[in-house]
Design a protein around this motif. Structure first.
Motif, PDB file in Angstrom:
ATOM      1  N   UNK A 105       7.983  -1.823  -3.604  1.00 42.58           N
ATOM      2  CA  UNK A 105       7.105  -2.366  -3.937  1.00 42.58           C
ATOM      3  C   UNK A 105       6.388  -0.510  -3.930  1.00 42.58           C
ATOM      4  N   UNK A 106       7.721   0.251  -4.243  1.00 43.39           N
ATOM      5  CA  UNK A 106       7.551   1.658  -4.552  1.00 43.39           C
ATOM      6  C   UNK A 106       7.535   1.247  -6.780  1.00 43.39           C
ATOM      7  N   UNK A 107       8.521   0.802  -6.618  1.00 45.39           N
ATOM      8  CA  UNK A 107       9.106   0.752  -8.231  1.00 45.39           C
ATOM      9  C   UNK A 107       7.928  -0.115  -9.022  1.00 45.39           C
ATOM     10  N   UNK A 108       7.695  -1.892  -8.647  1.00 40.93           N
ATOM     11  CA  UNK A 108       6.453  -1.880  -9.832  1.00 40.93           C
ATOM     12  C   UNK A 108       5.289  -1.229  -9.740  1.00 40.93           C
ATOM     13  N   UNK A 109       5.141  -0.439  -9.537  1.00 42.11           N
ATOM     14  CA  UNK A 109       3.574   0.789  -9.446  1.00 42.11           C
ATOM     15  C   UNK A 109       3.859   1.828 -10.019  1.00 42.11           C
ATOM     16  N   UNK A 110       5.416   2.390 -10.000  1.00 42.17           N
ATOM     17  CA  UNK A 110       5.517   3.181 -10.364  1.00 42.17           C
ATOM     18  C   UNK A 110       5.659   2.601 -12.159  1.00 42.17           C
ATOM     19  N   UNK A 130       0.748  -0.991   0.137  1.00 37.52           N
ATOM     20  CA  UNK A 130      -0.040  -0.252  -0.140  1.00 37.52           C
ATOM     21  C   UNK A 130       1.061   1.398  -0.306  1.00 37.52           C
ATOM     22  N   UNK A 131       1.733   1.264   0.695  1.00 34.15           N
ATOM     23  CA  UNK A 131       2.685   2.758   1.114  1.00 34.15           C
ATOM     24  C   UNK A 131       3.550   2.373  -0.614  1.00 34.15           C
ATOM     25  N   UNK A 132       4.032   1.445  -0.832  1.00 35.12           N
ATOM     26  CA  UNK A 132       4.507   1.527  -2.259  1.00 35.12           C
ATOM     27  C   UNK A 132       3.923   2.667  -3.330  1.00 35.12           C
ATOM     28  N   UNK A 133       2.543   1.361  -3.430  1.00 36.51           N
ATOM     29  CA  UNK A 133       2.385   1.872  -4.304  1.00 36.51           C
ATOM     30  C   UNK A 133       1.481   3.804  -4.214  1.00 36.51           C
ATOM     31  N   UNK A 167      -3.813   8.926   0.983  1.00 34.83           N
ATOM     32  CA  UNK A 167      -4.352   7.857   0.308  1.00 34.83           C
ATOM     33  C   UNK A 167      -4.908   6.817   0.779  1.00 34.83           C
ATOM     34  N   UNK A 168      -5.623   6.398   0.255  1.00 34.60           N
ATOM     35  CA  UNK A 168      -7.217   4.785   1.069  1.00 34.60           C
ATOM     36  C   UNK A 168      -6.504   3.831  -0.032  1.00 34.60           C
ATOM     37  N   UNK A 169      -6.841   2.543   0.655  1.00 36.81           N
ATOM     38  CA  UNK A 169      -6.239   1.525   0.118  1.00 36.81           C
ATOM     39  C   UNK A 169      -7.176   1.157  -1.263  1.00 36.81           C
ATOM     40  N   UNK A 170      -8.715   1.560  -1.045  1.00 38.89           N
ATOM     41  CA  UNK A 170      -8.854   1.675  -2.683  1.00 38.89           C
ATOM     42  C   UNK A 170      -8.968   2.943  -3.374  1.00 38.89           C
ATOM     43  N   UNK A 171      -8.632   4.147  -3.363  1.00 38.73           N
ATOM     44  CA  UNK A 171      -7.446   5.303  -3.793  1.00 38.73           C
ATOM     45  C   UNK A 171      -6.903   4.369  -4.999  1.00 38.73           C
ATOM     46  N   UNK A 172      -6.167   3.299  -3.938  1.00 37.65           N
ATOM     47  CA  UNK A 172      -4.913   2.937  -5.432  1.00 37.65           C
ATOM     48  C   UNK A 172      -4.981   1.838  -5.299  1.00 37.65           C
ATOM     49  N   UNK A 173      -6.388   1.793  -5.282  1.00 38.45           N
ATOM     50  CA  UNK A 173      -7.307  -0.138  -6.079  1.00 38.45           C
ATOM     51  C   UNK A 173      -6.395  -1.064  -5.594  1.00 38.45           C
TER      52      UNK A 173
END
Lengths: 362, 449, 562
Positions: free
Chosen positions: B237-242, B203-206, B442-448
């Motif tokens: 966890x940051x790199x993949x969604x970025x 979650x935090x990475x995203x 950001x909430x979990x929903x915001x990030x999908x």
């Protein structure tokens, strides 16, 4: 006399008998050399770093290296006299740096810190020097002197014990937290001469290290105490017969090594303003590597070795490892330092200036 | 001589047969352990078909995990397994204090006092987690364990404690390895009976990635971790969604936690042309990066961003960290939390020292609520806690805690956290002010997820 | 004493009560130090070989009291310093609580007086011990030690009695399971042990001597009997001791396996290897990669048992890789270079570069349990048996090698490399083989470790593991299998039972290393040969060993001399 004779005959005997081990070692040497050269070629030809960036890395290396050199003096002098590795010397450095932190912290709230930084810096340096000297002498008295003449490994193991004891004693006394040095405003920013830019802290470190080492060199070469040190290093028994107080000379050696480590500790605080109880371990190992690199037992060698190791460490990862596109190569910085140690001992056990000690079997 | 050798051989054979006999015995030994074992093997076997494994693990141990009987007047025992010595001591100490406050607040569960039977050290290492958890489960009365502080210790501890039928609930483990990737795939080391109230790294990475790409509009990013499992996991966890969003990781590098000279790393980062450096590491290495970044040519305009590990008073007051961004779990602002901080400060003489105390407080209270749901009283004060019912109660409850509304997903992730992005500007004098300077949440929903 | 108090030991130890409610551990530890000072100060002057030691008299007691007083006064100064200044800014442990503990809650002036008197008294007691006859002295000190041991290891004894279904004993001796000793309990233990030690000292021959005096047939029957009894006891150990103590024993077993390996490298061959943890890591990671489905690059998912041959091969290769470059290096250089190798291994395992193979900082998880045929080993109790088996095997290998050609070559090399080479020992083979055998034993330890914990992380393979193993063999006795076993049991089991004091573990190790090297370099249970070596040197001009020699001699002075 006999020593010289063996040194002369040995290479001849070696050459005549090619053992699998020497073949292996030669193959290793060639392979490593090839890897280093090709990596450097790849990395330079890729042009990732500009000339200015390379130069910066060099300067960083020299300033770190001069601190290694100061610590290495303690190793090399003790080794020269007693022929043993004082594993606890890194801790002597750490205690000096710790003292420097507390003194600097106390001074930082007084007006002296801002009004005359040079004086405060001097106070910090002297305090660190005295503490380290005291610790070095105490270790010698408690842990090493009773072991004079013992089999080789015994004082070495004792020094490992001393190293752990000091580390965890300091930890118990001042806690495990990492402490940050107060900043010294006048030392911020850079200094320029003739188009050459250098950080002020680095300049202070390099100048201080040069002054200390120059002083030490003169001391050992010119003074009576220095001469007796060299005499004991040459042959303790004869020195004793010539009326030199061996015990006292050895204490002097430890004291001077400690003082140098204390200076290095205080300088360390200027450049890398943080310290904890474990901070002495790695610089200690690296300083030992510097001493070996320069030729252990040799004072000028320690200086050269320190600076070269600093440069290797700073430039090496970017030069060799980056050439092979190894990810996160700076994580492997310490590997470079350790590898340098192993390589030096394989290629040239005598170091840059030293005698052939690593293989001497006594 | 010969005879002696023969004897030794004989002895060896003897031992071997004893061993075999012993293990044969061990197999059918204690019933609770066997049940746990069966369950562990299920989850391990279900590796390849990950989605179905999830269903299996939650339904498999239908035969029950046994019960814990608490006689009238006896205390209900829980334990803590936190990092309370060494360099990470503050992380664990903070949480142990929160657990103690939770116990004091609750006073009693179903008429029984609560006892913190063990305050074990996880040493922030796998061996520490293993030894500590073994010591705890040796006491058959311990219902639940609040811990561990470090994910590395959590891996063996989760196995040992859940195999013994008990529950491990952590307020600061964040590694996806212990639960799931949040996309419905259970991780290999997820065991039924493991819960956590801390956020999942994913979650935090995203959140950080989304902020950098969408809000700051930067596409060229360098990441630096320090070789610690937490920071390495978070940069991953940051790199993949970025990259999914369309950004480029120009360099993904690492330093060591005790490294002091960051200039060569930063020189490389500068050469790679990074617009932003994401370094979710700790002090003191974080100090050196912020300080030395100013001295390296080519990084004058580069934006710095850290994470919760650097959100501390000694860090944000460094002049060089001005204008830095940080991601981190939302700081509770409710009155309940303020009240908690008051109690904490009164009891321990200092304000909370780390960022996961509230999570452990919530975890402890969830345990109490679940015991209240799962335990049955025989009328004379003797309590029977069915361990399976206890797990189910934890898994299905919704708990309104200090850190928000908690309800567990299928893989033990109970937090539904908001990740705040905060900035340290010249206006913020201390850490509280920085934490309060929220740019976006950001909430979990915001990030999908 | 000041240092001990200032490092926070006293405050940490304080909550542990030795005898409920009167003797807390912190204060006891502090005043035991005064006792020790007194003992040292009151020691009769060293005597020359063969001469009777001077008779101890009141002078010694006075010296002891003075030493104690000195310590006490320093402590008093510390107390004053704590109360007058706030030193917590620098010395974090100098808290008001410490002052409270040190001063027994009294006002400062009174407290200083009490501390000084108490320390002087303890010092005098310590010195006074020399006045007693050997038999009384041993019985008294033995019984006191027994009380402290029973109290400090309350967890262990609690579990032991509970495992034997002797709960009433716990209730009698302790304030509860895992609690402190009661006053009655401590008196009973003290009494029982004083009688035991008195009796033991009174006999004129030890059991060992009697067994050795037996005719050959009877002797071997005795030995088989003893071995069988020990095996039966060992068989029941994990069942009685429960999972926690078994877990500690398993950890101790893994360290013992490593220590036996290092014993070959350092103890037999005299090659000080400070990077021994690298081989442990090789074992753990080989097993992890071969067995875990989570292994990033390559996961054949074979069983742990099937991975053992590969572990052996990997360890042998690692041993050769480390040994070859250092073959021509002398002792102390070798130590530093191997230390470098150990650190290189850890850094590489943790690096991003090799993360695709080793998993980087995230390690490798999900390592299956050890399985032999139909048997699955999962609990610590289960693991006790295979680890015990491996230890036995390692001990056997050590014994067998000691007498073998290799063993003799190693020992010759340890004593003098040049002479050994001149006598026809192939130094290259000898060094390589020592490293390889040591590496294989350590790698088995690593392999079992990985299987038992179920996951491996690079942080585990720290330099302190190497140092711990080194401390084990040095304390136990280099080159001696029983010594190493004792070392592992004491140095691993004790800190694990006293987990709340783990902060001071390495301080204790460091001090132990120095003290052992100064006072008893051959370890507690020395190998005969090694002690002999150290002894021969002592007969030459080495001043440092003469001190030890006198002590050794003094201990051998027959009973009547005192």
């Amino acid at each position: 006399m006999t020593q010289a004779a063996t040194v002369e005959t040995r290479p001849a005997r070696r050459a005549s008998r090619i053992t699998p081990v020497s073949v292996f070692l030669w193959a290793l040497r060639i392979a490593i050399l090839a890897i280093i050269l090709y990596g450097s070629y790849l990395s330079i030809s890729s042009g990732r770093l500009s000339a200015a960036q390379w130069r910066d890395l060099f300067v960083f290396g020299i300033s770190t290296g001069s601190m290694y050199a100061l610590i290495a003096l303690g190793y090399t002098m003790v080794y020269g006299v007693l022929r043993f590795i004082n594993f606890a010397h890194g801790e002597v450095f750490m205690v000096g740096a710790m003292m420097a932190f507390y003194v600097a912290n106390a001074l930082a709230v007084t007006p002296l810190w801002t009004s005359s930084p040079a004086v405060s810096l001097l106070i910090v340096l002297v305090a660190a020097m005295f503490t380290s000297t005291a610790i070095a002498v105490i270790i010698e008295r408690i842990a090493y002197r009773p072991l004079r003449g013992a089999p080789r490994l015994i004082p070495l193991i004792t020094s490992i014990g001393a190293s752990f004891t000091i580390q965890y004693l300091v930890r118990g006394l001042v806690g495990p937290a990492t402490k940050s040095f107060p900043r010294m405003e006048p030392l911020r920013g850079t200094f320029e001469f003739g188009g050459f830019v250098i950080l002020k802290t680095q300049l202070v470190v390099i100048v201080a290290a040069l002054v200390m080492m120059g002083g030490l060199y003169l001391f050992v070469e010119k003074t009576r105490t220095g001469k007796s040190m060299r005499a004991v290093a040459e042959d303790p028994e004869t020195a004793a017969l010539m009326g030199i107080n061996v015990d006292r000379t050895i204490v002097n050696v430890f004291a001077i090594g400690g003082a140098m480590a204390g200076v290095a500790g205080a300088l360390w605080g200027l450049v890398f303003p943080s310290i904890n109880f474990f901070s002495g371990f790695l610089p200690g190992i690296k300083a030992f590597t510097s001493a070996v690199l320069g030729g252990i037992g040799n004072i000028v060698g320690a200086m050269l070795g320190g600076v070269s190791l600093g440069i290797f460490e700073s430039v090496g990862p970017s030069l060799v490892l980056a050439g092979y596109e190894i990810p996160a190569f700076s994580q492997l910085k310490d590997v470079v330092a350790y590898a340098a140690l192993v390589l030096v001992l394989i290629f040239r056990p005598t170091g840059i200036l030293g005698e052939r000690l690593a293989q001497e079997r006594t | 001589m010969k005879m002696k050798r023969g004897l030794k051989l004989l002895a060896l054979v003897g031992v071997l047969s004893l061993v075999i006999a012993a293990c044969g015995g061990g197999e059918g030994g204690e019933t609770t352990t066997t049940a746990g074992e069966a369950e562990t093997t299920t989850s391990a076997a279900g590796e390849e078909t990950t989605t179905s494994a999830a269903g299996e693990t939650t339904t498999a141990p239908a035969e029950g995990l046994g019960t814990i009987e608490v006689a009238a007047g006896d205390p209900i025992k829980i334990a803590s397994l936190q990092s309370i010595s060494g360099e990470t001591a503050s992380l664990g100490t903070d949480q142990v204090r929160a657990i103690e406050i939770a116990i004091t607040d609750k006073a009693e569960v179903l008429g029984h006092p609560i006892e913190l039977a063990f305050n074990e050290d996880d040493g922030c290492s796998s061996e520490g987690g293993q030894t500590g958890s073994t010591r705890i489960i040796a006491d058959p009365q311990v219902v639940a364990v609040i811990g561990t502080s470090c994910s590395g210790a959590g891996v063996p501890a989760s196995n040992v404690i859940t195999s013994a039928g008990r529950v491990l609930i952590s307020g600061s483990n964040t590694s996806p390895v212990l639960t799931s990737d949040l996309a419905g795939n259970a991780s290999a080391e997820y065991h039924d009976g493991y819960f956590r109230t801390a956020h999942n790294d994913a979650i935090q990475g995203a959140a950080a990635a989304k902020f950098v790409f969408e809000e700051l509009g930067l596409t060229q990013v360098a990441t630096i971790n320090d070789g610690d499992p937490y920071t390495q996991g978070l940069t991953g966890a940051f790199e993949a969604p970025f990259e999914e969003l369309g950004g480029t990781i120009v360099i993904s590098t690492a330093v060591t936690a005790d490294q002091t000279d960051m200039r060569s790393v930063l020189t490389e980062v500068a050469a790679a042309g990074a617009e932003l450096i994401f370094f979710p590491i700790f002090q003191p290495a974080g100090d050196f990066i912020a300080e030395q970044a100013l001295e390296v040519a080519g990084l004058e305009e580069t934006v710095l961003m850290g994470a919760d590990g650097l959100l501390s008073d000694t860090y944000v007051t460094l002049p060089q960290t001005e204008d830095m961004y940080f991601s981190g779990p939302q700081t509770p602002t409710t009155d309940a939390y303020a009240e908690f901080v008051t109690k904490y400060t009164e009891a321990y003489g200092e304000a909370p020292i780390q960022s996961f105390h509230a999570h452990s407080y919530d975890a402890t209270n969830m345990v109490f609520t679940a015991i209240e749901e799962a335990a049955t009283d025989d009328g004379s004060g003797n309590l029977t806690i069915d361990l399976q019912a206890f797990r189910d109660a934890l898994g299905s409850m919704t708990h309104e805690g200090l850190t928000g509304s908690l309800s567990c997903d299928d893989f033990g992730d109970c937090a539904s956290p908001n990740i705040d992005i905060v900035q340290n500007t010249a206006d913020q004098a201390d850490i509280e002010a920085v934490r309060g300077n929220v740019l976006i949440s950001y909430s979990r929903e915001d990030l999908g997820l | 004493m000041v240092l001990v108090a200032a490092t926070g030991m006293v405050a940490t130890f304080q909550p542990r009560l030795v005898i409920d409610p009167i003797v807390p551990l912190g204060i006891l530890f502090l005043y035991l130090l005064a006792f020790a000072f007194g003992w040292m100060a009151g020691q009769p002057p060293a005597t020359l070989e063969g001469y009777e030691p001077a008779t101890a008299g009141s002078r010694n007691v006075l010296a002891g009291a003075l030493a104690g007083l000195l310590g006490g006064l320093c402590l008093g100064l510390l107390l004053i310093a704590i109360t007058v200044f706030d030193l917590r800014g620098v010395f974090i442990n100098m808290s008001p609580e410490l002052a409270e503990i040190l001063g027994f809650g009294l006002p400062v002036a009174a407290a200083v007086f009490v501390i000084a008197v108490a320390s002087a008294f303890m010092g005098a007691l310590g010195a006074g011990v020399h006045l007693l006859s050997r038999r009384v002295r041993r019985a008294l000190i033995g019984a006191l030690t027994a009380v402290i041991v029973f109290s400090v290891l309350t967890d262990l004894f609690g579990q032991l009695f509970a495992g034997l279904s002797l709960e009433p004993v716990i209730d009698f001796l302790y304030t509860g399971r895992g609690g402190a000793l009661t006053i009655i309990g401590s008196v009973v233990i003290f009494g029982a042990f004083i009688v035991l030690f008195w009796w033991m000292e009174g006999r004129d021959s030890t059991l060992r001597q009697r067994v050795q005096a037996m005719p050959k047939g009877q002797r071997s029957r005795w030995q088989i009997g003893a071995a069988l009894i020990i095996l039966v006891i060992l068989y029941f150990v994990p069942r009685i001791m429960g999972p926690f103590v078994s877990q500690i024993l398993v950890t101790a077993g893994i360290y013992l396996l490593m220590a036996l390996g290092l014993n070959i490298v350092v103890g037999y061959a005299g090659l000080l290897d400070l990077g021994y943890v690298a081989f442990f890591a090789v074992g753990a990671y080989t097993t992890a990669i071969l067995t875990s489905p989570q292994s990033p690059a390559f996961n054949p998912e074979i069983s742990v048992l099937a991975s053992l041959p590969f572990v052996m091969v990997a360890a042998a290769i690692a041993g050769i890789l480390v040994a070859t470059p250092v073959i021509r290096m002398r002792g102390d250089y070798l130590a530093i270079v191997t230390l470098g190798f150990g650190e290189i291994a850890r850094i590489l395992l943790n690096s991003e570069w090799l993360a695709p193979v080793f998993g980087g900082a995230q390690g490798i998880t999900n390592i299956p349990d050890l399985q032999i045929g139909p048997l699955t080993f999962s609990t610590p109790q289960d693991y006790f048996y295979p680890i015990f088996l491996f230890v036995l095997l390692a001990a056997y290998v050590t014994f067998a090698l000691q007498k073998s050609r290799w063993g003799r070559a190693w020992m010759a090399m340890r004593e003098d490399e040049s002479v050994a080479e001149a006598m026809g020992v192939n130094i290259v083979t000898a060094k390589l083989s020592a490293f390889v055998v040591g590496a294989i034993l350590a790698s088995f330890g690593g392999s079992l470790f990985a299987a038992q914990i179920g996951s491996v992380f690079p942080h585990t393979f720290d330099i302190v593991v190497s140092i711990t193993v080194l401390v084990i063999i040095i304390v136990g006795g280099m080159g001696s299998v029983p010594g190493v076993t004792l070392g592992a049991l004491v140095l691993i089991v004790l800190p694990n039972l006293l987990r709340e004091f783990s902060e001071y573990q390495f301080l204790f190790y460091g001090v132990l290393l120095i003290v052992m090297m100064l006072k008893r370099p051959e370890g507690f249970i020395p190998s005969k040969r090694r002690a002999q070596e150290l002894h021969t040197e002592e007969l030459s001009q080495d001043a440092w060993l003469e001190i030890y020699g006198e002590k050794g001699q003094a201990e051998q002075v027959p009973e009547g001399a005192v």
